[in-house]
Design a protein around this motif. Structure first.
Motif, PDB file in Angstrom:
ATOM      1  N   TRP A  57       0.846  -1.190   0.000  1.00 43.71           N
ATOM      2  CA  TRP A  57       0.000   0.000   0.000  1.00 43.71           C
ATOM      3  C   TRP A  57       0.885   1.246   0.000  1.00 43.71           C
ATOM      4  N   LEU A  95      -7.748  -5.219   3.104  1.00 39.26           N
ATOM      5  CA  LEU A  95      -7.577  -5.496   4.529  1.00 39.26           C
ATOM      6  C   LEU A  95      -8.696  -6.374   5.071  1.00 39.26           C
ATOM      7  N   ALA A 140       2.781  -1.801   4.136  1.00 34.27           N
ATOM      8  CA  ALA A 140       2.421  -0.400   3.926  1.00 34.27           C
ATOM      9  C   ALA A 140       3.687   0.449   3.998  1.00 34.27           C
ATOM     10  N   ALA A 185      -8.167   3.229   9.095  1.00 33.14           N
ATOM     11  CA  ALA A 185      -8.312   1.775   9.154  1.00 33.14           C
ATOM     12  C   ALA A 185      -9.151   1.362  10.361  1.00 33.14           C
ATOM     13  N   ARG A 221     -10.995  -2.048  10.219  1.00 37.65           N
ATOM     14  CA  ARG A 221      -9.873  -2.814   9.670  1.00 37.65           C
ATOM     15  C   ARG A 221      -8.598  -2.596  10.491  1.00 37.65           C
ATOM     16  N   PHE A 259      -4.745  -3.834   9.659  1.00 45.20           N
ATOM     17  CA  PHE A 259      -3.734  -2.810   9.442  1.00 45.20           C
ATOM     18  C   PHE A 259      -2.531  -3.052  10.349  1.00 45.20           C
ATOM     19  N   HIS A 309       5.119  -2.704   8.306  1.00 46.58           N
ATOM     20  CA  HIS A 309       5.141  -1.264   8.126  1.00 46.58           C
ATOM     21  C   HIS A 309       6.571  -0.779   7.908  1.00 46.58           C
TER      22      HIS A 309
END
Length: 236
Positions: free
Chosen positions: A4, A162, A172, A187, A192, A196, A201
């Motif tokens: 993402w 998600l 992400a 999110a 979500r 998430f 990340h």
């Protein structure tokens, strides 16, 4: 990886191209929309121009105000912004190390205190580089050239991914502290939040990672320098 890209345009499309070239599958879905304010900068004279984002430069160029600033030294936060400034025939251009505090240090090495500087910035700007420069005796005039507005809800394609839709999401990328915080908020508001939090990340800096870590989210990777090259290198 299915990644993402939540940063605003036009940077999101550029990042997506780089990800695709690396063999990843980007999902471009910004959580911020950049809108120029259209207001002119304050009157000069100025000793130099400070650019802390490519969005600031684009907004400045959109107003035509750059014509009055030609010939001024430009201090750009990083290589991408510096390249765009040079392409726009601004400068001479000095390139910073990628963050606003380092940019203030660079200015301090090049210009004597007392110089009046024009900082072209966004409405949601951070204290730096103005705070350090003003403390060192520089006069900083700030021009709010653009505003980055949060989208009202989690982008539909992200919500679907998600929620277990095909294709799903693995990762992400986060380019700013504000966009990371907004992505988390949207999110959670969409139900979500758990999915998430389970993503890997990748963050451009420790500052970008801060809102995620404050929420108890494990950050998989933080770039050693706040540059996209360093961030994408972590994906390998």
């Amino acid at each position: 990886m299915r990644i993402w890209v939540a940063r605003p345009e036009p940077g999101a499309a550029r990042t997506a191209e780089r990800l695709a070239a690396l063999g990843h599958r980007p999902l471009v879905a910004p959580v911020l929309v950049v809108r120029p304010t259209g207001t002119p900068p304050p009157p000069g004279p100025f000793a130099a121009l400070l650019l802390t984002s490519a969005n600031a430069l684009a907004a400045l160029l959109a107003t035509g105000a750059d014509e009055a600033l030609r010939g001024l030294p430009v201090f750009a936060v990083g290589p991408h912004t510096a390249a765009l400034a040079a392409k726009a025939r601004l400068g001479p251009v000095e390139t910073g190390a990628g963050d606003a505090a380092a940019l203030a240090t660079l200015v301090g090495r090049r210009l004597a205190p007392g110089a009046r500087l024009l900082h072209v910035a966004g409405a949601a700007r951070k204290p730096e580089p103005a705070a350090s420069l003003e403390a060192a005796g520089y006069a900083v005039a700030t021009h709010l050239a653009y505003a980055a507005e949060a989208v009202p809800h989690l982008p539909d394609r992200v919500a679907a991914a998600l929620g277990g839709g095909d294709p799903g999401l693995d990762t992400a990328l986060h380019y700013s502290r504000r966009s990371a915080a907004i992505a988390l908020r949207l999110a959670e508001a969409a139900g979500r939040g758990g999915a998430f939090r389970a993503l890997r990340h990748y963050c451009l800096s420790d500052d970008v990672a801060a809102p995620l870590e404050a929420a108890g989210i494990a950050v998989h990777f933080v770039a050693a320098r706040p540059r996209e090259d360093d961030l994408l290198a972590g994906l390998s």
